[in-house]
Write a protein that holds these residues in place. Structure first.
Motif, PDB file in Angstrom:
ATOM      1  N   SER A  54      -2.505 -17.476  -0.468  1.00  0.00           N
ATOM      2  CA  SER A  54      -1.452 -16.947  -1.314  1.00  0.00           C
ATOM      3  C   SER A  54      -1.118 -15.530  -0.868  1.00  0.00           C
ATOM      4  O   SER A  54      -1.941 -14.845  -0.227  1.00  0.00           O
ATOM      5  CB  SER A  54      -1.897 -16.930  -2.775  1.00  0.00           C
ATOM      6  OG  SER A  54      -2.908 -15.955  -2.980  1.00  0.00           O
ATOM      7  N   GLU A  55       0.083 -15.077  -1.207  1.00  0.00           N
ATOM      8  CA  GLU A  55       0.482 -13.721  -0.842  1.00  0.00           C
ATOM      9  C   GLU A  55      -0.452 -12.692  -1.486  1.00  0.00           C
ATOM     10  O   GLU A  55      -0.810 -11.680  -0.856  1.00  0.00           O
ATOM     11  CB  GLU A  55       1.925 -13.470  -1.283  1.00  0.00           C
ATOM     12  CG  GLU A  55       2.466 -12.106  -0.896  1.00  0.00           C
ATOM     13  CD  GLU A  55       3.932 -11.937  -1.260  1.00  0.00           C
ATOM     14  OE1 GLU A  55       4.447 -10.822  -1.107  1.00  0.00           O
ATOM     15  OE2 GLU A  55       4.553 -12.931  -1.709  1.00  0.00           O
ATOM     16  N   ALA A  56      -0.864 -12.949  -2.723  1.00  0.00           N
ATOM     17  CA  ALA A  56      -1.757 -12.020  -3.415  1.00  0.00           C
ATOM     18  C   ALA A  56      -3.111 -11.928  -2.717  1.00  0.00           C
ATOM     19  O   ALA A  56      -3.706 -10.837  -2.615  1.00  0.00           O
ATOM     20  CB  ALA A  56      -1.947 -12.464  -4.863  1.00  0.00           C
ATOM     21  N   THR A  57      -3.605 -13.068  -2.225  1.00  0.00           N
ATOM     22  CA  THR A  57      -4.890 -13.065  -1.517  1.00  0.00           C
ATOM     23  C   THR A  57      -4.788 -12.282  -0.215  1.00  0.00           C
ATOM     24  O   THR A  57      -5.685 -11.502   0.132  1.00  0.00           O
ATOM     25  CB  THR A  57      -5.354 -14.506  -1.229  1.00  0.00           C
ATOM     26  OG1 THR A  57      -5.498 -15.210  -2.462  1.00  0.00           O
ATOM     27  CG2 THR A  57      -6.686 -14.511  -0.506  1.00  0.00           C
ATOM     28  N   VAL A  58      -3.684 -12.472   0.503  1.00  0.00           N
ATOM     29  CA  VAL A  58      -3.488 -11.725   1.743  1.00  0.00           C
ATOM     30  C   VAL A  58      -3.448 -10.236   1.442  1.00  0.00           C
ATOM     31  O   VAL A  58      -4.034  -9.419   2.166  1.00  0.00           O
ATOM     32  CB  VAL A  58      -2.195 -12.164   2.453  1.00  0.00           C
ATOM     33  CG1 VAL A  58      -1.906 -11.259   3.658  1.00  0.00           C
ATOM     34  CG2 VAL A  58      -2.301 -13.607   2.905  1.00  0.00           C
ATOM     35  N   LYS A  59      -2.764  -9.859   0.368  1.00  0.00           N
ATOM     36  CA  LYS A  59      -2.682  -8.447  -0.011  1.00  0.00           C
ATOM     37  C   LYS A  59      -4.076  -7.874  -0.262  1.00  0.00           C
ATOM     38  O   LYS A  59      -4.377  -6.735   0.141  1.00  0.00           O
ATOM     39  CB  LYS A  59      -1.816  -8.298  -1.260  1.00  0.00           C
ATOM     40  CG  LYS A  59      -1.611  -6.860  -1.702  1.00  0.00           C
ATOM     41  CD  LYS A  59      -0.693  -6.790  -2.918  1.00  0.00           C
ATOM     42  CE  LYS A  59      -0.507  -5.359  -3.384  1.00  0.00           C
ATOM     43  NZ  LYS A  59       0.380  -5.274  -4.577  1.00  0.00           N
TER      44      LYS A  59
ATOM     45  N   VAL B  14      -5.709  -7.365   3.073  1.00  0.00           N
ATOM     46  CA  VAL B  14      -5.154  -6.214   3.774  1.00  0.00           C
ATOM     47  C   VAL B  14      -5.758  -4.921   3.230  1.00  0.00           C
ATOM     48  O   VAL B  14      -6.145  -4.030   3.996  1.00  0.00           O
ATOM     49  CB  VAL B  14      -3.614  -6.188   3.648  1.00  0.00           C
ATOM     50  CG1 VAL B  14      -3.054  -4.863   4.171  1.00  0.00           C
ATOM     51  CG2 VAL B  14      -3.001  -7.347   4.425  1.00  0.00           C
ATOM     52  N   SER B  15      -5.854  -4.806   1.912  1.00  0.00           N
ATOM     53  CA  SER B  15      -6.445  -3.612   1.308  1.00  0.00           C
ATOM     54  C   SER B  15      -7.891  -3.431   1.765  1.00  0.00           C
ATOM     55  O   SER B  15      -8.337  -2.314   2.077  1.00  0.00           O
ATOM     56  CB  SER B  15      -6.394  -3.704  -0.217  1.00  0.00           C
ATOM     57  OG  SER B  15      -5.064  -3.761  -0.674  1.00  0.00           O
TER      58      SER B  15
ATOM     59  N   ASP C 251      -4.759   4.302   7.140  1.00  0.00           N
ATOM     60  CA  ASP C 251      -3.920   4.707   6.019  1.00  0.00           C
ATOM     61  C   ASP C 251      -2.836   3.688   5.699  1.00  0.00           C
ATOM     62  O   ASP C 251      -2.337   3.644   4.577  1.00  0.00           O
ATOM     63  CB  ASP C 251      -3.254   6.054   6.293  1.00  0.00           C
ATOM     64  CG  ASP C 251      -4.264   7.182   6.379  1.00  0.00           C
ATOM     65  OD1 ASP C 251      -5.272   7.125   5.656  1.00  0.00           O
ATOM     66  OD2 ASP C 251      -4.047   8.115   7.171  1.00  0.00           O
ATOM     67  N   ASN C 252      -2.443   2.889   6.683  1.00  0.00           N
ATOM     68  CA  ASN C 252      -1.337   1.961   6.471  1.00  0.00           C
ATOM     69  C   ASN C 252      -1.418   0.789   7.442  1.00  0.00           C
ATOM     70  O   ASN C 252      -2.293   0.740   8.320  1.00  0.00           O
ATOM     71  CB  ASN C 252       0.015   2.679   6.615  1.00  0.00           C
ATOM     72  CG  ASN C 252       0.114   3.423   7.930  1.00  0.00           C
ATOM     73  OD1 ASN C 252      -0.053   2.841   8.992  1.00  0.00           O
ATOM     74  ND2 ASN C 252       0.385   4.724   7.868  1.00  0.00           N
TER      75      ASN C 252
END
Length: 217
Positions: A183-188, A191-192, A201-202
């Motif tokens: 899911s997009e939320a899991t990928v996010k 990434v964090s 930083d990014n």
């Protein structure tokens, strides 16, 4: 409401951005500036959540204004509007705390996504912008740099490396999720976690590490 400052020396560009952002229910263009000096003065005198800064402007360019804003109005999130001219400009903006890059030919929906992400405290780099930066900065790498990058990546799990490889390709969270069935939320979340582990930083810094290490080529 997200309070936005639009900075560009071309009135038509400012008008176009104002029209796009004004169509969103959660955004308000509170001011416009024709150069970096005006942008800094406005951000100091009134509440601005997100400042859009062009790079090439008279009086004070966008990168100089970015540095001024980070010192005198650190609460303002800055998005750089650019066509990606020179490598040193990109490096300077990354090192000076830009919340992201947005290509001037980006779609209206992408502009609004970028502003929302910046206002939420996230770094935003469009897939096209990420690919452009990574490709331009990763060229001319050395064997030593590649080895250093590979050592830094040793602390990542296999799944985190998979996600990082997709960052190296410049994929958005949604596109990366489709590629590896997350899911997009899991990928996010991944990434964090990756940024924290690597001390980046990014997304662009992480993507550069991926490319240096041979991931996402």
């Amino acid at each position: 409401m997200i309070r936005v400052l639009v900075t560009d020396d071309e009135p038509l560009i400012r008008a176009g951005i104002r029209m796009i952002l004004s169509s969103a229910d959660d955004m308000e263009v509170v001011a416009e500036a024709a150069n970096g000096r005006e942008a800094v003065d406005i951000a100091r005198s009134q509440r601005v959540d997100v400042a859009l800064l062009d790079i090439q402007m008279p009086v004070m360019d966008g990168l100089t204004a970015l540095g001024e804003l980070r010192r005198s109005a650190p609460e303002v999130r800055v998005l750089i509007l650019t066509t990606f001219g020179e490598r040193q400009n990109v490096l300077r903006a990354l090192g000076s705390g830009s919340a992201g890059f947005l290509l001037k030919d980006s779609a209206p929906a992408e502009l609004m996504r970028a502003v929302r992400a910046a206002a939420a405290g996230e770094a935003y780099l469009s897939p096209g912008a990420t690919r452009h930066v990574v490709d331009s900065l990763a060229s001319g790498g050395t064997a030593d740099r590649a080895e250093r990058a590979r050592r830094r990546l040793e602390k990542l799990t296999e799944r985190e490396r998979d996600v990082l490889a997709l960052l190296g390709e410049g994929l958005s969270n949604a596109d990366a999720g489709q590629r590896i069935h997350m899911s997009e939320a899991t990928v996010k979340t991944y990434v964090s976690r990756i940024l924290a582990k690597l001390g980046c930083d990014n997304r662009v810094q992480a993507a550069l590490l991926a490319r240096d290490a041979g991931l996402g080529a």
